[in-house]
Design a protein around this motif. Structure first.
Motif, mmCIF file in Angstrom:
data_model
loop_
_atom_site.group_PDB
_atom_site.id
_atom_site.type_symbol
_atom_site.label_atom_id
_atom_site.label_comp_id
_atom_site.label_asym_id
_atom_site.label_seq_id
_atom_site.Cartn_x
_atom_site.Cartn_y
_atom_site.Cartn_z
ATOM 1 N N LEU A 1 -28.299 -4.031 -60.463
ATOM 2 C CA LEU A 1 -28.288 -3.141 -59.356
ATOM 3 C C LEU A 1 -28.803 -1.714 -59.757
ATOM 4 C CD1 LEU A 1 -24.548 -3.759 -57.811
ATOM 5 C CD2 LEU A 1 -26.854 -4.785 -56.989
ATOM 6 N N SER A 2 -28.601 -1.249 -60.891
ATOM 7 C CA SER A 2 -29.098 0.013 -61.592
ATOM 8 C C SER A 2 -29.582 -0.278 -62.840
ATOM 9 C CB SER A 2 -28.376 1.395 -61.116
ATOM 10 O OG SER A 2 -27.284 1.117 -62.064
ATOM 11 N N GLU A 3 -30.656 0.416 -63.219
ATOM 12 C CA GLU A 3 -30.916 0.496 -64.576
ATOM 13 C C GLU A 3 -29.912 1.379 -65.548
ATOM 14 O OE1 GLU A 3 -33.200 -1.402 -66.600
ATOM 15 O OE2 GLU A 3 -33.748 -2.642 -64.694
ATOM 16 N N PRO A 4 -30.011 1.287 -66.495
ATOM 17 C CA PRO A 4 -29.246 2.185 -67.593
ATOM 18 C C PRO A 4 -29.733 3.902 -67.479
ATOM 19 C CG PRO A 4 -30.043 0.430 -68.936
ATOM 20 C CD PRO A 4 -30.782 0.316 -67.765
ATOM 21 N N LYS A 5 -28.354 4.525 -67.011
ATOM 22 C CA LYS A 5 -28.779 6.035 -66.873
ATOM 23 C C LYS A 5 -27.365 6.715 -67.252
ATOM 24 C CE LYS A 5 -26.995 5.776 -62.124
ATOM 25 N NZ LYS A 5 -27.312 5.882 -60.607
#
Length: 147
Positions: free
Chosen positions: A101-105
């Motif tokens: 759903l979201s890349e690493p951040k």
């Protein structure tokens, strides 16, 4: 609360047991530990191993098609697993065909995170703890206060 040593397990309801086991066992790599059966022989729940002391219970027969989509509904909004190497874990997960759903951040707490969801819409946070994250700062403060 004194006496608690860890979070033992998380339990989720799923629509399709086989689809969920494919996701958690075959793609994410949590081995099946055991199944508990009802008197009629039907599977009541399946235990998966996250660690030797933490488990995921999967109950078939969910009443809804998906977990609540809103972050503001009553109940659990997500489960979080701490990860040693977030980038390597995300690469391995994506190689199985799972979309993040979201890349690493970076998160507001100072940790790195990525997000995914299972076939039933249960949200999963993957979190790589930073040595000076807000949680560790708070733990050091609580220990200093004798808590």
């Amino acid at each position: 609360m004194k006496g608690i040593t860890s979070l033992g397990h998380i339990a989720i309801n799923v629509v399709d047991l086989d689809k969920s086991l494919d996701y958690y066992v075959n793609k994410l790599g949590f081995p099946e530990m055991l199944r508990l059966k009802r008197d009629d022989g039907e599977t009541w729940l399946v235990y998966l191993r996250i660690t030797d002391e933490q488990y995921l219970e999967i109950f078939p027969g969910a009443e809804n098609d998906r977990a609540p989509a809103s972050w503001h509904t009553n109940g659990m909004t997500h489960m979080c697993w701490t990860i040693d190497d977030l980038d390597a874990t995300c690469d391995r997960i994506k190689a199985t065909g799972i979309k993040l759903l979201s890349e690493p951040k970076a998160g507001l707490d100072g940790n790195r995170q990525a997000w995914l969801e299972d076939p039933d819409g249960n949200r999963i946070e993957l979190m790589e703890m930073h040595p000076d994250c807000l949680q560790y700062q708070a733990i050091r403060r609580l220990h200093a206060e004798g808590v």
